[in-house]
Design an enzyme around this catalytic site. Sequence first.
Site, PDB file in Angstrom:
ATOM      1  CG  ASP A  22      -1.627   5.775   2.649  1.00  0.00           C
ATOM      2  OD1 ASP A  22      -1.910   5.479   1.478  1.00  0.00           O
ATOM      3  OD2 ASP A  22      -2.439   6.322   3.427  1.00  0.00           O
ATOM      4  CG  ASP A  23      -0.186   9.002   0.328  1.00  0.00           C
ATOM      5  OD1 ASP A  23      -0.123   8.873  -0.900  1.00  0.00           O
ATOM      6  OD2 ASP A  23      -1.203   8.706   0.991  1.00  0.00           O
TER       7      ASP A  23
ATOM      8  CG  HIS B 218      -1.474   6.119  -2.706  1.00  0.00           C
ATOM      9  ND1 HIS B 218      -2.658   5.917  -3.363  1.00  0.00           N
ATOM     10  CD2 HIS B 218      -1.672   5.697  -1.431  1.00  0.00           C
ATOM     11  CE1 HIS B 218      -3.548   5.409  -2.525  1.00  0.00           C
ATOM     12  NE2 HIS B 218      -2.972   5.260  -1.334  1.00  0.00           N
TER      13      HIS B 218
ATOM     14  CG  HIS C  98      -1.911   1.086   1.294  1.00  0.00           C
ATOM     15  ND1 HIS C  98      -3.048   1.019   2.065  1.00  0.00           N
ATOM     16  CD2 HIS C  98      -1.937   2.309   0.702  1.00  0.00           C
ATOM     17  CE1 HIS C  98      -3.745   2.145   1.937  1.00  0.00           C
ATOM     18  NE2 HIS C  98      -3.080   2.948   1.115  1.00  0.00           N
TER      19      HIS C  98
ATOM     20  CG  HIS D  68      -7.687   3.336  -0.225  1.00  0.00           C
ATOM     21  ND1 HIS D  68      -7.028   2.736  -1.259  1.00  0.00           N
ATOM     22  CD2 HIS D  68      -6.775   4.144   0.396  1.00  0.00           C
ATOM     23  CE1 HIS D  68      -5.763   3.156  -1.271  1.00  0.00           C
ATOM     24  NE2 HIS D  68      -5.582   4.016  -0.277  1.00  0.00           N
TER      25      HIS D  68
ATOM     26  CD  GLU E 158      -7.554   6.668   4.570  1.00  0.00           C
ATOM     27  OE1 GLU E 158      -8.141   6.576   3.478  1.00  0.00           O
ATOM     28  OE2 GLU E 158      -6.469   7.290   4.704  1.00  0.00           O
TER      29      GLU E 158
HETATM   30  N1  ADE Z   1      -4.765   8.630  -2.017  1.00  0.00           N
HETATM   31  C1  ADE Z   1      -3.528   8.742  -1.533  1.00  0.00           C
HETATM   32  N2  ADE Z   1      -3.492   8.435  -0.229  1.00  0.00           N
HETATM   33  C2  ADE Z   1      -4.744   8.092   0.126  1.00  0.00           C
HETATM   34  C3  ADE Z   1      -5.351   7.667   1.321  1.00  0.00           C
HETATM   35  N3  ADE Z   1      -4.666   7.528   2.456  1.00  0.00           N
HETATM   36  N4  ADE Z   1      -6.676   7.423   1.312  1.00  0.00           N
HETATM   37  C4  ADE Z   1      -7.382   7.569   0.185  1.00  0.00           C
HETATM   38  N5  ADE Z   1      -6.863   7.974  -0.962  1.00  0.00           N
HETATM   39  C5  ADE Z   1      -5.539   8.218  -0.999  1.00  0.00           C
HETATM   40 ZN    ZN Z   2      -3.760   4.740   0.465  1.00  0.00          ZN
END
Ligand code: ADE
Ligand code: ZN
Length: 341
Positions: free
Chosen positions: A281-282, A22, A20, A200, A203
């Site tokens: 994630d990011d 992006h 996971h 997703h 969350e």
């Molecule tokens: N796009 C990038 N990060 C995300 C996240 N944590 N939740 C949903 N969309 C995303």
């Molecule tokens: Zn994500």
Amino acid sequence: MTTHDPVLDLACRMPKAELHVHIEGTLEPDLAFALARRNGIALPYADEAALRAAYDFDSLQSFLDLYYACADVLRTADDFRDLMLAYLERAAADNVVHAEIFFDPQTHTARGIAYRTVLDGLEEGLRIGRQRWGISGLLILCFLRHLSEEEAFATLAEAEPWLDRIHGFGLDSSEQGHPPSKFARVFARCRELGKPVVAHAGEEGPPAYVVEALDLLGSARIDHGVRSVEDPALVARLAREAIPLTVCPLSNLRLCVFGTMAEHTLPQLLAAGVRVTVNSDDPAYFGGYLNDNIRAVQAAFAFDAATWQRIARNSFEASFVDAAQKAAWIAELDRMCTVDS
Ligand code: ADE
Ligand code: ZN
């Protein structure tokens, strides 16, 4: 990095898969400014420090607004290649041996960047990354859930001529008010095309969205899913059906899903026997890559070595590679853990 906690040291050294991440969320401020200069674009921040100072999110949406704005510096195939290489170098340093990487084509095609340009650049990055660091990667095309079903179908039509170049499909962006059911027909078509799908869910959205992702989309994994604990029957189902959750602890903290790491539901999910994995994630926006997430979790929960070995094993079991490759990585993991115990 060596630490004084031998369990943490071992967890950081374990081979693992990241499921996971992006690619647009790996855009570090220095690369964002370098690409802005290369493409003659002005970012709405004076410098890297000013951009970093804006990483003060109070919700998923507050993050997404900045994330989509920064993605504007990505214009050419070389930009996407360099972004991929920067991520893979960091991932390899954290002993990630395999990554399943999300990309958001609609973020780029909406700005006039061709789907082919995005794909060519990301693929070249994967090829070079494999040569340089021995890391493997698969691409997962994500649909933006704040956009319409019609727009998702248009993106799918653009992707179809090059279907063999992506491994699966996902669903991301603003969760609240955009339930998985909105994309049931799109995902049915993705599955007909023979690709695994993920989504997703849970969350910021309720556990009911996790149930929809499983029942209406056929999601093979749930990205995040941390709110599942609010529905004990769902947790029991996730455990019984061995449905993997790709949990992203630092993301959840930075997007205020939990107030503190101590409140994170990861230990509850583990205790219930859910197949959880830990991911970044990011990472450029949330304070770190995979081993930074492991460090933050370990500081809060002091897991034992067997728990980290379980999580690393889950990451391979939940990946989309073939059984022989999974077995080879798990054997390598078990060997390292035996030598160290
Ligand atoms: N796009 C990038 N990060 C995300 C996240 N944590 N939740 C949903 N969309 C995303
Ligand atoms: Zn994500």
